[in-house]
Motif scaffolding. Structure first.
Motif, short mmCIF file in Angstrom:
data_model
loop_
_atom_site.label_atom_id
_atom_site.label_comp_id
_atom_site.label_asym_id
_atom_site.label_seq_id
_atom_site.Cartn_x
_atom_site.Cartn_y
_atom_site.Cartn_z
N LEU A 1 -2.33 -27.68 2.68
CA LEU A 1 -2.30 -28.07 4.17
C LEU A 1 -2.42 -29.97 3.92
N TYR A 2 -2.87 -29.63 2.69
CA TYR A 2 -3.62 -31.31 2.56
C TYR A 2 -2.10 -31.92 1.41
N MET A 3 -1.65 -30.65 0.74
CA MET A 3 -0.26 -31.19 0.03
C MET A 3 0.89 -31.83 1.15
N LEU A 4 0.71 -31.30 2.52
CA LEU A 4 2.21 -31.24 3.35
C LEU A 4 1.60 -31.55 4.48
N PHE B 1 -7.24 -37.37 -4.52
CA PHE B 1 -8.65 -37.21 -4.26
C PHE B 1 -9.44 -37.25 -2.43
N SER B 2 -9.81 -36.22 -1.61
CA SER B 2 -9.81 -36.31 -0.73
C SER B 2 -11.23 -35.10 -0.08
N TRP B 3 -12.65 -36.52 0.05
CA TRP B 3 -14.17 -36.16 0.14
C TRP B 3 -13.90 -34.84 1.54
#
Length: 123
Positions: free
Chosen positions: A21-24, A57-59
């Motif tokens: 989901l973060y990649m999309l 990178f995502s916290w």
């Protein structure tokens, strides 16, 4: 260390959809457009934007994965066997609340528990 329910580790596969989901997720930059002529170029840029992006990178992603790992570990219920001392004294605590005064066991629950403690301590 062992696990009581090792099948719960299969829930760690939920990390795959979270990362996907973060990649999309489309990341668009906000820009001011002074003319409607430039809208065509913006529409073309949106169409060319691929849904699969490089993972940055995502916290928040890191926090979600850490929470998932903690939940999976808690559901797996790890334990460690500890050697116990077979000799020595054992402290037995009895509940002295009103529920232990119930008479479903003769003479009452407290006396029955006390008798069991005395019997097991003599063995």
């Amino acid at each position: 260390m062992s696990l009581i329910t090792p099948l719960a580790l299969a829930l760690s596969a939920l990390a795959v959809p979270i990362v996907m989901l973060y990649m999309l997720r489309l990341r668009r930059t906000e820009m001011s457009i002074s003319s409607t002529f430039l809208w065509r170029q913006l529409v073309r840029d949106r169409e060319a934007n691929a849904p699969w992006q490089r993972l940055r990178f995502s916290w928040l992603l890191l926090l979600q994965l850490l929470v998932l790992a903690a939940l999976v570990l808690a559901l797996a219920r790890p334990f460690r066997e500890v050697k116990t001392i077979t000799t020595g004294r054992i402290v037995l605590l009895l509940d002295a609340s009103a529920s232990m005064k119930a008479t479903d066991v003769e003479p009452n629950r407290f006396a029955a528990a006390r008798d069991i403690g005395l019997i097991s301590s003599t063995r």
